[in-house]
Enzyme design. Structure first.
Site, mmCIF file in Angstrom:
data_model
loop_
_atom_site.group_PDB
_atom_site.id
_atom_site.type_symbol
_atom_site.label_atom_id
_atom_site.label_comp_id
_atom_site.label_asym_id
_atom_site.label_seq_id
_atom_site.Cartn_x
_atom_site.Cartn_y
_atom_site.Cartn_z
ATOM 1 C CE LYS A 124 -4.399 1.062 0.044
ATOM 2 N NZ LYS A 124 -5.531 0.345 -0.555
ATOM 3 C CG ASP A 164 -7.382 3.340 -1.146
ATOM 4 O OD1 ASP A 164 -7.985 2.256 -1.146
ATOM 5 O OD2 ASP A 164 -7.380 4.091 -0.153
ATOM 6 N N GLY A 235 -20.488 6.772 2.346
ATOM 7 C CA GLY A 235 -19.583 7.260 1.308
ATOM 8 C C GLY A 235 -20.374 7.684 0.077
ATOM 9 C CG PHE A 236 -20.404 11.217 -1.919
ATOM 10 C CD1 PHE A 236 -19.922 11.511 -0.657
ATOM 11 C CD2 PHE A 236 -20.165 12.123 -2.947
ATOM 12 C CE1 PHE A 236 -19.203 12.690 -0.429
ATOM 13 C CE2 PHE A 236 -19.470 13.303 -2.729
ATOM 14 C CZ PHE A 236 -18.979 13.583 -1.463
ATOM 15 N N GLY A 237 -18.212 7.772 -2.921
ATOM 16 C CA GLY A 237 -17.071 7.684 -3.824
ATOM 17 C C GLY A 237 -17.201 6.518 -4.784
ATOM 18 C CG ASN A 238 -14.286 3.752 -7.582
ATOM 19 O OD1 ASN A 238 -14.867 3.866 -8.655
ATOM 20 N ND2 ASN A 238 -13.495 2.746 -7.293
ATOM 21 C CB VAL A 239 -16.327 1.533 -2.851
ATOM 22 C CG1 VAL A 239 -16.906 0.207 -2.401
ATOM 23 C CG2 VAL A 239 -14.817 1.416 -3.034
ATOM 24 C CB ALA A 240 -20.634 4.695 -2.324
ATOM 25 C CD1 TRP A 241 -21.556 5.839 -9.707
ATOM 26 C CD2 TRP A 241 -19.729 4.612 -10.114
ATOM 27 N NE1 TRP A 241 -21.469 5.637 -11.065
ATOM 28 C CE2 TRP A 241 -20.361 4.889 -11.332
ATOM 29 C CE3 TRP A 241 -18.555 3.854 -10.129
ATOM 30 C CZ2 TRP A 241 -19.863 4.428 -12.557
ATOM 31 C CZ3 TRP A 241 -18.053 3.394 -11.331
ATOM 32 C CH2 TRP A 241 -18.705 3.686 -12.529
HETATM 33 P P1 NDP Z 1 -13.336 7.602 -2.659
HETATM 34 O O1 NDP Z 1 -12.377 8.662 -2.259
HETATM 35 O O2 NDP Z 1 -13.781 7.513 -4.073
HETATM 36 O O3 NDP Z 1 -14.649 7.673 -1.737
HETATM 37 C C1 NDP Z 1 -14.629 7.679 -0.326
HETATM 38 C C2 NDP Z 1 -15.908 8.346 0.100
HETATM 39 O O4 NDP Z 1 -16.098 8.306 1.503
HETATM 40 C C3 NDP Z 1 -15.927 9.820 -0.269
HETATM 41 O O5 NDP Z 1 -17.219 10.111 -0.656
HETATM 42 C C4 NDP Z 1 -15.544 10.491 1.033
HETATM 43 O O6 NDP Z 1 -15.959 11.825 1.116
HETATM 44 C C5 NDP Z 1 -16.304 9.645 1.998
HETATM 45 N N1 NDP Z 1 -15.772 9.741 3.339
HETATM 46 C C6 NDP Z 1 -14.515 9.950 3.751
HETATM 47 N N2 NDP Z 1 -14.436 9.967 5.086
HETATM 48 C C7 NDP Z 1 -15.694 9.783 5.528
HETATM 49 C C8 NDP Z 1 -16.270 9.696 6.802
HETATM 50 N N3 NDP Z 1 -15.539 9.816 7.905
HETATM 51 N N4 NDP Z 1 -17.609 9.480 6.885
HETATM 52 C C9 NDP Z 1 -18.346 9.337 5.764
HETATM 53 N N5 NDP Z 1 -17.862 9.439 4.522
HETATM 54 C C10 NDP Z 1 -16.546 9.641 4.412
HETATM 55 O O7 NDP Z 1 -12.689 6.232 -2.192
HETATM 56 P P2 NDP Z 1 -13.103 4.767 -2.623
HETATM 57 O O8 NDP Z 1 -14.565 4.684 -2.866
HETATM 58 O O9 NDP Z 1 -12.163 4.318 -3.666
HETATM 59 O O10 NDP Z 1 -12.714 3.966 -1.298
HETATM 60 C C11 NDP Z 1 -13.606 3.853 -0.192
HETATM 61 C C12 NDP Z 1 -13.112 2.734 0.715
HETATM 62 O O11 NDP Z 1 -13.037 1.502 -0.016
HETATM 63 C C13 NDP Z 1 -11.717 2.944 1.320
HETATM 64 O O12 NDP Z 1 -11.686 2.330 2.584
HETATM 65 C C14 NDP Z 1 -10.817 2.168 0.359
HETATM 66 O O13 NDP Z 1 -9.608 1.766 0.960
HETATM 67 C C15 NDP Z 1 -11.719 0.971 0.074
HETATM 68 N N6 NDP Z 1 -11.409 0.251 -1.147
HETATM 69 C C16 NDP Z 1 -11.405 0.870 -2.360
HETATM 70 C C17 NDP Z 1 -11.109 0.159 -3.495
HETATM 71 C C18 NDP Z 1 -11.210 0.768 -4.853
HETATM 72 O O14 NDP Z 1 -11.107 0.015 -5.833
HETATM 73 N N7 NDP Z 1 -11.392 2.045 -4.983
HETATM 74 C C19 NDP Z 1 -10.734 -1.266 -3.437
HETATM 75 C C20 NDP Z 1 -10.862 -1.847 -2.120
HETATM 76 C C21 NDP Z 1 -11.157 -1.094 -1.033
HETATM 77 P P3 NDP Z 1 -14.886 12.962 0.856
HETATM 78 O O15 NDP Z 1 -14.339 12.736 -0.506
HETATM 79 O O16 NDP Z 1 -15.691 14.186 0.989
HETATM 80 O O17 NDP Z 1 -13.821 12.812 1.917
#
Ligand code: NDP
Length: 445
Positions: A124, A164, A235-241
């Site tokens: 990592k 990530d 979350g509303f990032g990559n994984v949530a999407w």
């Molecule tokens: P992103 O940055 O795309 O999304 C993370 C999301 O979570 C953002 O919307 C972020 O908001 C929000 N967030 C951050 N901190 C908090 C909090 N304390 N409470 C609520 N929401 C929060 O990241 P990913 O979707 O890529 O990753 C999310 C998780 O999944 C991580 O733990 C990552 O290690 C894990 N993961 C990801 C993989 C991947 O392929 N992407 C693979 C395996 C695991 P904001 O941007 O405003 O901070």
């Protein structure tokens, strides 16, 4: 093995590395019986060798902002274990990044990658750089500075980083461009690449899709499926999407999304154009999810709160580590939630996991549930090695099968006397056995 002694020694060596110590303890507690039953692991010092990374690179990245100011960030790469394949694991750019968090993530990655059955070791990396609010030119200059240090340590057969939190397609592009220039080669040294220069179809969706495929298998053990289920996501990032898209496709209803500032409750469900709006919110570089409630009336924003207070059948935390605590777990259980699948890495605190296991909730740990992301990165590496691109259906079918296999491995190693599947134990034991046996084969290194 005396876990308390082991952890005391580790804490003396690495004081204050809370997340790393938490992750090691969780694995040790799961594999205690396996170690007792297999004295060959102790004889070969497997545990002592496994809990320390092979090496850690820490470097500084000076870069110039658009305002002409000089900034300095820290960069890291933790190469944890390469027994079963080249080091593999994402890069995280977020102000919270430190050595403890990257060591926890690298340690978890060893077992996660082993579970995928693909030949990938664990690593990592990342930086405390915050891409939020930065211009594209600033992000590019930072990524170039980061790669200027990292490139000598990585390679398509040595160490293959990916994205990530904070590292998506744009950052991977800038990092790859700089590597290509420095190494004078065009190889699969990073995954999550653009589709026109070596990327794999389905990779952006893979972690979310994989998490839902895994949860689907968990539900099937109770004769259930996603049809009509109420699902809370964080979350509303990559994984949530990716997870939201697949849940909708399978007939479930996503009720919540969240950011660090609070959560959105959408009783009509996050579907269709709303899922696409998540991408717009992300692209806007804002750090809030609140605008969703303004865009879609009916949805309500709850400031400073966690989504786990909303009654649901299935919960899939997809944000970050330790975002679901004991109280949240209690709320989920008392509201009838019976399946929790960790899309993020270690989102549940140890106390929350206790609550789930005590209440016989189907609980899938991140290293199993979110392994679809790195598995598809492994498929990207295979395509790069063959200089081929598989069609979408082929990648998706392989991803789906891998998630089914991981579930099967968890059931095999985690089923307890009364028939309850302890997925935490199952995933840790299955991943550990694979890596430990390979380490035995390869001698003391
Ligand atoms: P992103 O940055 O795309 O999304 C993370 C999301 O979570 C953002 O919307 C972020 O908001 C929000 N967030 C951050 N901190 C908090 C909090 N304390 N409470 C609520 N929401 C929060 O990241 P990913 O979707 O890529 O990753 C999310 C998780 O999944 C991580 O733990 C990552 O290690 C894990 N993961 C990801 C993989 C991947 O392929 N992407 C693979 C395996 C695991 P904001 O941007 O405003 O901070």
């Amino acid at each position: 093995m005396n876990i308390d002694n082991l952890m005391n020694d580790l804490e003396k060596k690495h004081p204050g590395e809370a997340e790393y110590l938490q992750a090691v303890r969780e694995v040790m507690e799961s594999i205690e019986d396996v170690i007792t039953d297999n004295p060959q692991f102790n004889a070969a010092g497997i545990i002592e060798r496994l809990i320390e990374p092979d090496r850690v690179l820490i470097f500084k990245i000076p870069w110039v902002g658009d305002d002409g100011e000089v900034n300095v960030n820290l960069g890291f790469r933790v190469q944890f274990n390469n027994a079963i394949g080249p080091y593999k694991g994402g890069l995280r750019f977020h102000p919270s990044v430190n050595l403890s968090i990257l060591k926890f993530l690298g340690f978890e990655q060893i077992f996660k990658n082993a579970l995928t059955t693909l030949p990938m070791g664990g690593a990592k990396g990342g930086s405390d750089f915050d891409p939020k609010g930065k211009s594209d030119a600033e992000i590019m200059r930072f990524c170039q500075g980061f790669m200027l240090e990292l490139w000598k340590l990585i390679g398509p057969e040595t160490d293959v980083p990916a994205g990530d939190i904070g590292v998506g397609g744009k950052e991977i592009g800038y990092l790859y461009g700089m590597y290509k220039k420095l190494a004078r080669e065009h190889t699969g040294v990073l995954t999550g690449k653009g589709i026109n220069w070596g990327g794999s179809l389905i990779r952006p969706e893979a972690t979310g899709f994989g998490a839902v495929y895994f949860a689907q298998e968990m539900l099937a053990t109770k004769g259930e499926n996603f049809q009509g289920k109420r699902v809370c996501l964080s979350g509303f990032g990559n994984v949530a999407w990716g997870a939201a898209r697949k849940i909708q496709e399978l007939g479930g209803k996503v009720l919540t999304l969240s950011g660090p500032d609070g959560y959105i409750y959408d009783p009509e469900g996050v579907s269709g154009e709303k899922i696409e709006y998540m991408l717009e919110l992300r692209a806007s570089n804002q750090d809030i999810v609140q605008p969703y409630a303004e865009e879609f009336p009916g949805a309500k924003f709850h400031a400073g709160k966690h989504p786990w207070e909303v009654p649901c059948d299935v919960a899939i935390p997809c944000a970050t580590q330790n975002e679901l605590n004991e109280e949240d777990a209690g709320n989920l259980v008392s509201n009838g939630c019976f399946c929790v699948a960790e899309g993020a890495n270690m989102p549940s605190t140890p106390e929350a996991i206790e609550v789930f296991l005590e209440n016989k909730v189907l609980f899938g740990p991140g290293k199993a549930v979110n392994a679809g992301g790195v598995a598809t990165s492994g498929l990207e590496m295979s395509q790069n090695a063959m200089k081929l691109n598989w069609p979408e259906e082929e990648v998706d079918t392989r991803l789906h099968q891998i998630m089914k296999n991981i579930h099967e491995a968890c059931v095999k190693h985690g089923t307890e006397a009364g028939g309850f599947v302890n997925y935490v134990k199952g995933a840790n034991i299955a991943g550990f056995l694979k890596v430990a046996n390979v380490m035995l084969d390869q001698g003391v290194l």
